[in-house]
Write an enzyme that holds these catalytic residues in place. Structure first.
Site, mmCIF file in Angstrom:
data_model
loop_
_atom_site.group_PDB
_atom_site.id
_atom_site.type_symbol
_atom_site.label_atom_id
_atom_site.label_comp_id
_atom_site.label_asym_id
_atom_site.label_seq_id
_atom_site.Cartn_x
_atom_site.Cartn_y
_atom_site.Cartn_z
ATOM 1 N N CYS A 230 31.547 64.728 30.451
ATOM 2 C CA CYS A 230 32.179 65.761 29.593
ATOM 3 C C CYS A 230 32.653 66.818 30.355
ATOM 4 O O CYS A 230 32.737 66.864 31.394
ATOM 5 C CB CYS A 230 30.674 66.469 28.771
ATOM 6 S SG CYS A 230 29.786 67.430 29.655
ATOM 7 N N CYS A 253 17.112 70.893 51.924
ATOM 8 C CA CYS A 253 15.919 71.220 52.951
ATOM 9 C C CYS A 253 15.710 72.375 53.253
ATOM 10 O O CYS A 253 14.506 73.151 53.144
ATOM 11 C CB CYS A 253 16.417 70.336 54.293
ATOM 12 S SG CYS A 253 18.022 70.979 55.179
ATOM 13 N N HIS A 280 18.462 71.329 60.153
ATOM 14 C CA HIS A 280 17.347 70.910 59.378
ATOM 15 C C HIS A 280 16.465 72.321 59.284
ATOM 16 O O HIS A 280 16.329 73.059 60.264
ATOM 17 C CB HIS A 280 16.802 69.773 59.876
ATOM 18 C CG HIS A 280 15.759 69.152 58.856
ATOM 19 N ND1 HIS A 280 16.035 68.988 57.567
ATOM 20 C CD2 HIS A 280 14.438 68.661 59.134
ATOM 21 C CE1 HIS A 280 14.742 68.738 56.957
ATOM 22 N NE2 HIS A 280 13.905 68.215 57.966
ATOM 23 N N ASP A 297 6.848 68.815 57.406
ATOM 24 C CA ASP A 297 8.038 68.627 56.637
ATOM 25 C C ASP A 297 8.088 68.309 55.243
ATOM 26 O O ASP A 297 7.488 67.033 54.893
ATOM 27 C CB ASP A 297 8.886 67.428 57.497
ATOM 28 C CG ASP A 297 10.440 67.578 57.044
ATOM 29 O OD1 ASP A 297 10.622 67.929 55.855
ATOM 30 O OD2 ASP A 297 11.277 67.349 57.836
#
Length: 722
Positions: A230, A253, A280, A297
């Site tokens: 769309c 992250c 990270h 983590d």
């Protein structure tokens, strides 16, 4: 197809191997691995008649029937002990120190003049971590968590290790891990956001200027995407305010670590945001139980595996900086075993200048602290510094395989070169430790069905009515499970009126099962019957999932039972004399949710998973206190998914000397499980052999072409009644 029978001698033991030569040498090596624990890559197979080495080029249909297996590592000369070992260690240390010195020398020439770039990267995160101290943000985070549920899971996880009375520190540590697992399941990773209008896929159009409402929550960077179905354009602001992230519960992250660190602070854990300059972010928390900082983590759902990035993701680290409310710290040494290589990449700022910048920021963070608090923090800083130096000199755990990155889509991971070499994307153990089974409650629950079924038979209940009674019991326990776990209780009045009379009639026969659940029934003066806890709440929490599984299996077996009579009260309907409380070891396991003891915990919520077991693996169960048992039957249950991992061919062996020698008890080939959670009963025809250890050697799974794994939902062993 040529089927051969080989006699293989290894050390002082002889093994009989029946083998299809069309499967090739690799499969034969995996079968020998399951027998001898010698890894395929370390095997040397020699013909006993002519001492010729069997190789990939050998004609397996023609080689000698008598073979010798030696381990290549056993053939290597023994390293000299004593001074030679110390000399080797000193030489390695000297090489490391020399490489470090050379890297520092190189850094003097490679590092650009300090222009504030390093400090400019770190300082913005100070205000970020101070947001985690805000009571409003903490309260918003706390409201999204079912604290009692995580507390219960934490206690159950400790109970599964045999710890039913944990200390406060142990409970807190277990709660932190459950918080990590919960967050992993409740937060969403965004590759491309779905269309705001129709929910279909989108493609990137680049970046756009932030709108005032987005800036209000730190969303200064905004990605825009066009829908493929769309005309809608979807905006994806990269919010920095953890309060907003508690609401949106999505991101990459940066958002994951930002929000998870807020949750850790909300529940009182000393926490730091960890900034990796190679793009990270994750979290560290101070574990009072471990007495040190622990890596967590949230994107990966991994904890206490700091070498994940260097060894698993193949990251080329340079700077890893811990940022907390009490200061900043260079923790790069925790995350590497290649410090001299890392040093050569640290070219933003010199090491002395880096130490000075971090010390100044830390001093600012601690301004206003009392001298006593500052002194305690400095002592902890020094302890961590010494710890980091020790970590740097320690060796890797070769038995644990660290995976490549799992968060993000495959192409994105590959473009960042973080996918690693482990295609299975799992944390695995190739050298499974000896694990204690905490499963006496499973045996007691199975035994608890005997008085119930016996009374139903004695009182002439038809099969359909007996099934109805078990369904009523299940509903009764479901209501119990819904009550607060620390004060669980339920009234007989909670079941429909039509069933209350039946429950009261059969209640005496429920006593043994209720006892296995650490529950008891009590009638008040008005005749109202209530079930409540009589022991530690965690014992009931541990036993309830087992009971639900046992009820479902019993109901299914009862429905397929031709005649519900006294003679039917045996396997598979009634599971008596289950062996329990042994110790288990396996050829491999999935960490932490597919460990070997999961095969014996009585619940379908877990499974044993052997990452390299498709072509051959083993699991050994040693009976507690060296008790001798005659195995008359065993049951295997398929796991929750992946039928290609179901075992197909296997051998069951018993040992009367704790595992030094093995006796064939049962052998099965071409077995198929028709569905998930299917429990199959196998009766043993080889009678009379008493064992204090049992070994399953799984020779292959349903599909060895496209799959490397074996998995099982459960294993139950049944002995002859004494």
């Amino acid at each position: 197809m040529v089927t051969r029978s080989f006699q293989v001698r290894h050390n002082d033991s002889d093994f009989a191997v029946v083998y299809d030569t069309d499967d090739g040498l690799e499969v034969l090596k995996y079968q020998l691995f399951s027998l001898t624990s010698v890894p395929p890559e370390e095997q040397k197979i020699i013909g006993a008649d002519d001492d010729s080495v069997v190789s990939d080029d050998s004609d397996l249909a023609a080689v000698s029937e008598k073979l010798r297996l030696v381990s290549i590592s056993d053939e290597q000369p023994e390293p000299a002990a004593g001074n030679d070992e110390l000399l080797k260690s000193d030489e390695e240390l000297a090489r490391m120190l020399q490489a470090e010195e050379e890297a520092l020398m190189y850094q003097q020439f490679a590092v650009r003049e300090d222009n504030g770039a390093f400090e400019g990267r770190v300082r913005p995160y100070i205000s970020q971590v101070l947001m985690y101290e805000d009571p409003i943000r903490q309260e918003a985070a706390r409201k999204t968590v079912s604290v009692e549920q995580l507390e219960e899971k934490a206690l159950v996880s400790l109970a599964k290790e045999g710890n039913f009375t944990p200390s406060k520190k142990q409970q807190d540590h277990a709660f932190l891990l459950q918080l990590l697992f919960w967050f992993k399941q409740s937060f969403s990773w965004v590759n491309q956001p779905p269309c705001d209008s129709c929910g279909q896929k989108t493609v990137s159009l680049g970046m756009d200027a932030a709108l005032p409402p987005e800036l209000l929550h730190g969303g200064s960077r905004v990605e825009i995407y066009r829908c493929t179905s769309c005309p809608t354009v979807t905006r994806f602001p990269r919010y920095n305010d953890p309060l907003k992230l508690v609401e949106t519960r999505r991101g990459r992250c940066g958002e994951w670590a930002n929000c998870f660190t807020l949750y850790c602070r909300t529940f009182g854990f000393e926490s730091r945001l960890i900034l990796d300059f190679t793009d990270h972010v994750w979290t560290e928390c101070f574990s009072e139980s471990l007495g040190r900082w622990m890596h967590l983590d949230p994107c990966e759902g991994v904890y206490d595996k700091p070498l994940l990035y260097e060894s698993g993701w193949s990251k080329k680290l340079n700077y890893v900086i811990a940022i907390g409310k009490d200061g900043v710290c260079d923790v790069t040494k925790r995350y590497t075993r290649k410090w001299h290589e890392v040093l050569s990449r640290r070219n933003i700022i010199s090491e002395p200048a880096l130490s000075s910048v971090l010390a100044n920021i830390t001093k600012e963070c601690r301004r206003g602290y009392t001298s006593q608090v500052r002194s305690a923090l400095e002592d902890r800083d020094e302890k961590e510094r010494q710890e980091l130096e020790r970590d740097l000199r320690s060796t890797d755990d070769a038995s644990t395989s660290l995976p490549g990155r799992r968060s993000g889509d495959k192409e994105w991971r590959k473009s960042r070169m973080e996918d690693g070499s482990d295609e299975s994307l799992s944390l695995t153990g190739s050298s499974c430790p000896l694990r204690q089974c905490v499963d006496e409650h499973v045996t007691k629950i199975y035994n608890g069905f005997l008085p119930i079924l016996a009374q139903l038979v004695d009182e002439g209940f038809p099969k359909s009515r007996a099934v109805e009674v078990l369904e009523i019991l299940k509903g009764f326990l479901i209501n119990l499970k819904k009550s607060p776990f620390k004060t669980r209780r339920v009234s007989v009045d909670s079941v429909p009126n039509i069933s209350q009379s039946v429950v009261r009639q059969l209640l005496p026969s429920f006593t043994e099962l209720l006892s296995a659940l650490s529950l008891s029934s009590k009638a008040d003066t008005d005749g109202r019957v209530e079930i409540s806890l009589v022991g530690p709440a965690v014992k009931t929490s541990l036993a309830l999932p087992v009971t639900f599984h046992a009820l479902d299996v019993t109901i299914r077996n009862l429905k397929s039972c031709e005649n519900f009579v006294k003679d039917s009260l045996c396997l598979p309907l009634l599971k008596l004399n289950r062996i329990h409380s042994g110790v288990v070891r396996a050829s491999g396991e999935e960490i932490p949710f597919g460990i070997a003891t999961s095969a014996f915990d009585g619940t379908r919520m877990s499974k044993w998973e052997e990452p390299n077991g498709a072509k051959g693996c083993w699991i050994v169960y040693k009976v507690s206190d060296n008790q001798m048992h005659e195995l008359v039957a065993y049951e295997l249950m398929s796991a929750n998914d992946a039928p290609e991992r179901d075992p197909m061919d296997w051998v069951v062996e018993g040992s009367n000397d704790g595992g030094s020698s093995w006796h064939l008890i049962d052998k099965r080939t071409s077995q198929l499980f028709d569905g998930r959670y299917q429990c199959r009963t196998f009766k043993v025809s080889s009678e009379g052999f008493l064992s204090n250890a049992f070994r399953f050697r799984f020779l292959r799974v349903r599909d060895i072409q496209s799959n490397s794994r074996l998995q099982l939902g459960s294993i139950d062993l049944y002995s002859r009644s004494s």
